[in-house]
Design a protein around this motif. Structure first.
Motif, PDB file in Angstrom:
ATOM      1  N   SER B 276     -13.620  -1.091  15.623  1.00 15.13           N
ATOM      2  CA  SER B 276     -13.908  -0.204  17.010  1.00 15.13           C
ATOM      3  C   SER B 276     -14.623   1.028  16.422  1.00 15.13           C
ATOM      4  O   SER B 276     -14.147   1.770  15.844  1.00 15.13           O
ATOM      5  CB  SER B 276     -12.936   0.107  17.961  1.00 15.13           C
ATOM      6  OG  SER B 276     -13.191   1.207  18.718  1.00 15.13           O
ATOM      7  N   ASP B 278     -14.941   3.649  18.015  1.00 14.55           N
ATOM      8  CA  ASP B 278     -13.965   4.787  18.475  1.00 14.55           C
ATOM      9  C   ASP B 278     -12.756   5.062  17.462  1.00 14.55           C
ATOM     10  O   ASP B 278     -12.111   6.149  17.524  1.00 14.55           O
ATOM     11  CB  ASP B 278     -13.494   4.465  19.825  1.00 14.55           C
ATOM     12  CG  ASP B 278     -14.445   4.145  20.663  1.00 14.55           C
ATOM     13  OD1 ASP B 278     -15.587   4.432  20.743  1.00 14.55           O
ATOM     14  OD2 ASP B 278     -13.990   3.489  21.775  1.00 14.55           O
ATOM     15  N   ASP B 279     -12.614   4.135  16.482  1.00 13.43           N
ATOM     16  CA  ASP B 279     -11.138   4.037  15.707  1.00 13.43           C
ATOM     17  C   ASP B 279     -11.393   4.962  14.436  1.00 13.43           C
ATOM     18  O   ASP B 279     -11.473   4.476  13.540  1.00 13.43           O
ATOM     19  CB  ASP B 279     -10.896   2.800  15.632  1.00 13.43           C
ATOM     20  CG  ASP B 279      -9.327   2.876  15.198  1.00 13.43           C
ATOM     21  OD1 ASP B 279      -8.642   4.034  14.843  1.00 13.43           O
ATOM     22  OD2 ASP B 279      -8.735   1.737  15.178  1.00 13.43           O
ATOM     23  N   VAL B 280     -11.353   6.301  14.564  1.00 10.55           N
ATOM     24  CA  VAL B 280     -11.493   7.056  13.210  1.00 10.55           C
ATOM     25  C   VAL B 280     -10.444   6.937  12.328  1.00 10.55           C
ATOM     26  O   VAL B 280     -10.768   6.607  11.248  1.00 10.55           O
ATOM     27  CB  VAL B 280     -11.375   8.725  13.685  1.00 10.55           C
ATOM     28  CG1 VAL B 280     -11.359   9.498  12.646  1.00 10.55           C
ATOM     29  CG2 VAL B 280     -12.596   9.000  14.866  1.00 10.55           C
ATOM     30  N   GLY B 282      -8.431   4.175  12.251  1.00 11.72           N
ATOM     31  CA  GLY B 282      -8.588   2.929  11.588  1.00 11.72           C
ATOM     32  C   GLY B 282      -9.816   2.703  10.371  1.00 11.72           C
ATOM     33  O   GLY B 282      -9.405   2.095   9.479  1.00 11.72           O
TER      34      GLY B 282
END
Lengths: 439, 439
Positions: B276, B278-280, B282
């Motif tokens: 994703s 949005d998944d910093v 991650g």
């Protein structure tokens, strides 16, 4: 066999900017609005849902909902209600719509409006309020409603199952308690930035008289002003009622820490939305900087991936999901499960148009079947615009009473749809532009 | 005195799904589209810009741009061009529009389209390509174009000034080099997931023959398939040409690490969009898990706040901004400054409709006036749809040649606007629905 025959979309706006209801540091003159959707069926009840906006652009929000109609019209209503993940998965998996977010902003809110309308429809057909419909699902059914993509590094479906199973034995007792005592609320009614001191004082005293144990004040435009208003409120409510403050995203990280430091002597319960809702690491830094004062956020958290990170990073003490910002009930189930895993209380955002009506169902489901009873769970309450709903919330002694009517309490009255229709409803006649146009 | 007299919006769609151009793990059948805007002036040139979408919902993107028109029509063109932050600040600061993001998704892309059109207009009026218009600004002027809100914990305006001043002495030499050698490109043309092995082989060999030193392949649908296609490509290009792979957000964190592990023997240059956008956190975990293979992302980074965190968290080796996803040139200046501060190379995302045309200006500005010359900066190139532009990109020996025509190369040909107009242009006649409708 009932079919979904039409998707009606209404642009409904309330001229709230005329009275400065809803004014805060970032939103000086909102016109509370709903991009309202009715899923019309060939027989039996319809489903109602909406996205909440604050004025300009509500027509774009309506267009986004209309764009989803071809994916819905003609569907079998019983199939939809028998598999309450289907519509959600279909809409968020559509790659062309996905590009417009992905899973964020206007298009995602449109999906959320439709998904909530599906749940409203399912509740009506089952004859149950949505909180009860949810609370009667098995752990396996609940886990099957969630899109697990991007979540498994923080919470696996198996962990969620364990958590839900552990909560099962207490469901009946908690439902009984909920029906008797309701769910504790707090009120933001006294706190709008546009109110003068006399209003803050009067409404704060009223809140205590009405049985609320917590109020919230908007802050962030001027620190001396904030100190004066907090003084008024603290004197009005006394030392035992909690006061939270809400900055509505107006600060940078260092600025948040400095500003809150100036407000420490008012015994703040939490500081809400201190900075950008996208700034996970910023919230974590602010939390370290203002401890032991709590950090709260979530109403603008765009999806479960941001919520996941807020929890992973230890960035918040209180999670405030919004019923109409993310992809509807299904994504909010993921959010409740994440919060339960990390042990963070869920204190939903409400207010606006009908957000109280919607979110009470999620909070009550959380109480009965997910996180269980938590004395630190309070649900926001603002006493605006409830008179426009067919099944408005009922607050009794500072608590949300459990809804008993079938559905998700999302239905607006026909007279409201007619009167507040933008731009041609009678309320807007002679005032074609909402307040505060740009430029 | 020139006025902005109209905001024309065109829904333009190309039926790319018919040939599987643009197919990847998350986007099997895109119809590359533009929500295209023309800022019409009372005299002199107009300004052109667009948001890029992949089909369904492009009409909503158009509606979002139309919603901004009342804030623009009637403005003085000279004032706009003399203060190139004004339109951007006015639009992102409008609280009612802001609610629909904030600063993300469809509404933010609409603002980006308009802001880019303003820069196109300014370039035309100055008689300069936008990269040169930007590269001639003083450090103070550049810093004045940025919205510093939410950035100061990572980069202050003062640090940005220092960085820009340090780059000033070398500007002339780098501009000279740019005009002579262009800016290195890499190509994604061979790599679409819908292509068969013969096509991958042929287009990979062609890329090397055309002078490219890097190609990119889409991966993520089937790991054995990926291994086979990477084998074809590696044999075709030999050991010295770099191969990057792009998963287009299709993995969870642990899945990304496992999958990339299966691809290690193909000497991957970078892994793009593993999860994703949005998944910093991650991305940071994946980077630790697949080192020393690089992690790249950014085309779906919704705004400067996400980019800030990707850099703060050490989540990426390569930043890939998109010219039309964020709030236009102004927000991309902030993004370039952040990348320079953290020493991460900027390798912009391109392809789609006209993204190559737009983003070359930002990369060239970065080369001349911000980060300076970096051998590891490569700009994506895909050879689709350039024939529809009035000033298409020119690739010479695997490099973008510096544009010389005034503006931001954003103008679509009048014949394209007529032929590809959706849904009533001749290309769409008899095919009212784009491929792959939902449900």
């Amino acid at each position: 066999m009932a079919k979904l025959v039409a998707v009606d979309v209404h642009d409904v706006r309330f001229p709230t900017s005329r009275e400065l209801h809803g004014s805060d540091a970032m939103n000086p003159d909102p016109d509370y609005s709903a991009a309202y959707v009715v899923l019309r069926t060939s027989d039996g009840p319809d489903g109602h849902g909406f996205a909440f906006t604050i004025g300009r652009g509500n027509e774009v929000q309506c267009a986004a909902i209309r764009a989803l109609a071809p994916a819905l019209v003609g569907r079998d209503v019983e199939e939809i209600c028998a598999d309450l993940g289907r519509v959600y998965f279909d809409l968020v998996d559509d790659s062309q719509f996905r590009w417009l977010g992905p899973e964020k902003g206007l298009m995602h809110m449109a999906i959320g409006a439709v998904v909530n309308a599906v749940w409203d429809l399912a509740g009506r057909r089952a004859g149950l309020p949505v909180w009860k419909l949810l609370a009667d699902l098995t752990p396996e059914q609940i886990v099957g409603l969630v899109d697990w993509r991007y979540l498994r590094d923080a919470l696996t479906p198996e962990e969620a199952l364990d958590l839900l199973r552990a909560a099962e034995p207490g469901r009946a007792a908690r439902e009984e308690r909920l029906r008797t005592h309701g769910l504790k609320a707090y009120t933001t009614t006294p706190g709008w930035l546009g109110y003068d001191d006399e209003t803050v004082d009067r409404l704060s005293r009223q809140a205590v008289a009405d049985g609320f144990g917590q109020i919230k004040l908007k802050v962030g435009r001027d620190v001396d002003d904030d100190r004066r208003r907090l003084g008024v409120a603290r004197r009005a409510v006394g030392p035992d009622v909690r006061i939270a403050v809400d900055a509505n995203q107006c600060w940078d990280v260092a600025e948040a820490v400095r500003w809150v430091d100036r407000l420490r002597d008012f015994d703040l319960w939490w500081v809400e939305e201190p900075t950008s809702p996208d700034d996970v690491l910023g919230h974590a830094a602010i939390r370290r900087g203002i401890a032991p004062i709590r950090v709260a956020t979530g109403e603008h958290a765009q999806n479960r991936v941001i919520v996941k990170q807020l929890l992973q990073a230890g960035a918040i003490d209180v999670l405030q999901p919004d019923a109409a910002r993310v992809g509807g009930v299904n994504e909010n189930i993921a959010i409740l499960l994440l919060a339960a895993k990390f042990g963070v209380p869920v204190c939903p955002h409400a207010g606006g148009v009908g957000l109280c009506e919607l979110v009470q169902h999620l909070a009550m489901f959380d109480e009965v079947a997910v996180a269980g009873h938590r004395p630190d769970r309070v649900v926001e309450y603002v006493d605006h615009l409830h008179e426009h709903f067919a099944d408005p919330v009922r607050i009794v002694a500072g608590a949300y009473a459990a809804p008993t009517a079938p559905g998700m309490s999302a239905e607006l009255l026909p007279s409201t749809l007619a009167d507040y229709r933008y731009p041609d409803g009678p309320v807007w006649a002679g005032s074609p532009e909402p307040a505060g146009t740009v430029g």
